[in-house]
Design a protein around this motif. Structure first.
Motif, short mmCIF file in Angstrom:
data_model
loop_
_atom_site.label_atom_id
_atom_site.label_comp_id
_atom_site.label_asym_id
_atom_site.label_seq_id
_atom_site.Cartn_x
_atom_site.Cartn_y
_atom_site.Cartn_z
N ILE A 9 0.86 -1.18 0.00
CA ILE A 9 0.00 0.00 0.00
C ILE A 9 0.90 1.23 0.00
CG2 ILE A 9 -1.84 1.22 1.20
CD1 ILE A 9 -2.49 -1.50 2.56
N GLY A 10 0.90 1.93 -1.11
CA GLY A 10 1.77 3.09 -1.28
C GLY A 10 2.87 2.80 -2.28
N ALA A 11 2.89 3.55 -3.39
CA ALA A 11 3.90 3.33 -4.44
C ALA A 11 4.88 4.49 -4.48
CB ALA A 11 3.22 3.13 -5.79
N GLY A 12 5.38 4.85 -3.30
CA GLY A 12 6.46 5.83 -3.21
C GLY A 12 7.79 5.12 -3.12
N ALA A 13 8.77 5.77 -2.49
CA ALA A 13 10.12 5.21 -2.43
C ALA A 13 10.16 3.86 -1.73
CB ALA A 13 11.05 6.19 -1.73
N ALA A 14 9.56 3.77 -0.54
CA ALA A 14 9.62 2.52 0.23
C ALA A 14 8.84 1.41 -0.44
CB ALA A 14 9.10 2.76 1.65
N GLY A 15 7.62 1.72 -0.90
CA GLY A 15 6.79 0.70 -1.53
C GLY A 15 7.40 0.16 -2.80
N HIS A 354 2.48 -6.57 16.72
CA HIS A 354 1.23 -7.14 17.20
C HIS A 354 0.44 -7.87 16.12
CE1 HIS A 354 2.42 -4.28 20.22
NE2 HIS A 354 2.18 -3.28 19.40
N ALA A 355 1.02 -7.98 14.91
CA ALA A 355 0.32 -8.67 13.82
C ALA A 355 1.35 -9.27 12.87
CB ALA A 355 -0.61 -7.71 13.07
N ARG A 356 1.47 -10.57 12.88
CA ARG A 356 2.44 -11.26 12.03
C ARG A 356 2.12 -11.00 10.56
NH1 ARG A 356 6.16 -15.45 12.13
NH2 ARG A 356 6.10 -16.93 10.37
N ASN A 357 3.18 -10.75 9.78
CA ASN A 357 3.11 -10.56 8.33
C ASN A 357 2.56 -9.19 7.90
OD1 ASN A 357 4.18 -13.12 8.03
ND2 ASN A 357 2.18 -14.10 7.71
N LEU A 358 2.42 -8.28 8.85
CA LEU A 358 2.08 -6.90 8.53
C LEU A 358 3.33 -6.06 8.75
CD1 LEU A 358 0.09 -4.56 7.91
CD2 LEU A 358 -0.43 -4.51 10.36
N TYR A 359 3.71 -5.27 7.75
CA TYR A 359 4.95 -4.50 7.81
C TYR A 359 4.68 -3.01 7.57
CZ TYR A 359 7.36 -9.01 7.29
OH TYR A 359 7.82 -10.29 7.47
N PHE A 360 5.58 -2.19 8.14
CA PHE A 360 5.54 -0.75 7.92
C PHE A 360 6.88 -0.32 7.36
CE2 PHE A 360 2.90 -1.43 11.84
CZ PHE A 360 1.67 -1.26 11.22
N ALA A 361 6.87 0.57 6.37
CA ALA A 361 8.13 0.97 5.74
C ALA A 361 8.12 2.45 5.39
CB ALA A 361 8.37 0.15 4.47
N GLY A 362 9.24 3.12 5.64
CA GLY A 362 9.41 4.50 5.20
C GLY A 362 8.90 5.53 6.18
N SER A 381 15.86 1.76 1.98
CA SER A 381 16.39 0.71 2.86
C SER A 381 15.27 -0.06 3.54
CB SER A 381 17.32 1.32 3.90
OG SER A 381 18.45 1.91 3.31
N CYS A 382 14.26 0.67 4.02
CA CYS A 382 13.12 0.02 4.67
C CYS A 382 12.42 -0.94 3.71
CB CYS A 382 12.12 1.06 5.15
SG CYS A 382 12.61 1.97 6.62
N GLY A 383 12.17 -0.45 2.51
CA GLY A 383 11.48 -1.29 1.53
C GLY A 383 12.23 -2.58 1.24
N ILE A 384 13.53 -2.47 1.12
CA ILE A 384 14.35 -3.66 0.84
C ILE A 384 14.36 -4.60 2.04
CG2 ILE A 384 16.68 -4.46 0.30
CD1 ILE A 384 17.08 -1.69 -1.11
N ARG A 385 14.50 -4.04 3.25
CA ARG A 385 14.51 -4.89 4.45
C ARG A 385 13.20 -5.65 4.59
NH1 ARG A 385 17.14 -5.26 9.37
NH2 ARG A 385 18.96 -5.00 8.02
#
Length: 396
Positions: A9-15, A354-362, A381-385
């Motif tokens: 969700i989000g097609a910026g740098a991290a996404g 608190h939720a497996r397989n949900l990630y936040f980036a950027g 870096s976040c997106g790649i990690r």
């Protein structure tokens, strides 16, 4: 309901960085990218005044702020991204360490991502933003779009940005997507932004650019100093030195007094200026012309007026031209958001605690960097990690 392995969700740098790494691992056809704007990487295309300041040669966690910086440092997240290696382009590094594509064209980054995504079999949804995320009974995620379309995915990545530069779609509305998953959210502030100040002593200087030293003080404690351009405005100050300093100021100035001290002649000491003026006076120089050739004429006029008002020598005012910070131009003018999802809510893999397989980036995370390519480096870096974590988990 459409089914995918990964919903980004989000097609910026991290996404886009996340999608790119997943595509490299052969997961392209199993990805859906959801972007409420009409194209990807809109904010990236504006970075570095359109030249694409995509990193900095002096990279390290000491250039970042916020609670998530601990994870950034401990888990070496910044090392995930190297501009030339990741994008496959030649780069140029300027005298301040800022790294750009050699073409100085920020739009090339979006072009590289778009071609890769389009050729991978991934679905790119434009103009239809996510409005809700929830878990189903099987632990997967259901993402509801503004159009009413629903998407089920094994993994969800929230890379929607923050509140800065809402003209690019990052208006903070996507924070609601984290409801039910995030327990602590750090208050947000604009950063890398013009600063409002007292204006009594800078009247008539609008539009004048000066090369000077800028030091920010919290009461009498030095917070940060930097040399660069300062542009006087009718509300306060702008310029690259102010954008840099603002990263240290905007979350403090609303509750404590912050003062900027401008050194209008940074190549000379106060003692050298005192001697210079003494020599000119001894030679019979008119008092009104003492600063001629040293400072812009209008700046010199304001310095002289302030020196007379405060009964201080010219050299003292030149080296310590103080302005009290009263605010900033806000998120509409800011490049970056301070604050966001707290470190308490993310792991070293940037997975929701608190939720497996949900990630936040950027930028949605409580981590922001100084001016000079640090924030895009962090987002990539976040997106790649995140992508690496998903890939590893996919093959468990």
């Amino acid at each position: 309901m459409d089914r995918y392995k990964v919903a980004i969700i989000g097609a910026g740098a991290a996404g886009c960085a996340c999608a790119s790494r997943l595509i490299d691992a052969g997961l392209g056809a199993k990805i859906v990218m959801i972007e409420k704007g009409d194209r990807i990487c809109r904010k990236v295309a504006a970075s570095g005044n359109g030249q694409g300041n995509i990193s900095n040669a002096d990279m390290g966690p000491e250039h970042y702020f916020g609670s998530v910086v601990y994870q950034v440092s401990k888990f070496d997240i910044l090392s995930e991204y190297s501009p030339e290696k990741f994008f496959g382009v030649k780069t140029y590094t300027d005298e301040k360490g800022r790294i750009y594509p050699y073409s100085r064209q920020a739009s090339c980054i979006g072009d590289i991502f778009r071609k890769k995504i389009e050729g991978s079999g991934a679905e790119l949804v434009l103009g239809d933003g996510a409005v809700r995320i929830k878990n189903d009974e099987g632990g997967r995620f259901i993402v509801t779009l503004s159009s009413g379309r629903r998407i089920r995915a094994d993994f969800a990545v929230v890379a929607t940005g923050g509140e800065a530069a809402p003209q690019f779609g990052t208006d903070g509305s996507a924070y609601s997507l984290t409801a039910g998953f995030v327990r602590r959210f750090q208050r947000t502030y604009p950063s890398l932004v013009q600063l409002k100040t007292d204006t009594a002593d800078i009247k008539g200087l609008k539009g004048i650019r000066v090369d000077c030293g800028v030091a920010a003080y919290d009461d009498e404690c030095l917070m940060k100093e930097y040399r660069g351009d300062v542009i006087f405005t009718d509300y306060g100050v702008s310029g690259n030195a102010i954008f840099y300093i603002s990263a240290y100021v905007t979350d403090i100035a609303w509750k404590r007094e912050v003062t900027l001290r401008l050194d209008l002649s940074p190549d000379f000491t106060e003692e050298e200026l005192r001697a210079y003026f003494a020599d000119k006076r001894a030679a019979g120089c008119d008092e009104a012309l003492l600063m001629s050739g040293l400072l812009h004429n209008r700046v010199a006029g304001n310095v002289a007026a302030r020196a007379a008002k405060e009964k201080l020598p010219l050299e003292r005012v030149i080296k310590n031209f103080t302005l009290r910070v009263t605010g900033s131009l806000g998120f509409d003018s800011a490049q970056v958001t301070k604050g966001g999802i707290s470190a308490e809510d993310v792991t070293g893999e940037l997975e929701c605690a608190h939720a497996r397989n949900l990630y936040f980036a950027g930028e949605i995370l409580d981590a922001d960097g100084e001016c000079g390519g640090y924030n895009l480096h962090f987002a990539f870096s976040c997106g790649i990690r995140v992508a690496k974590s998903i890939i590893n988990r996919s093959y468990e």
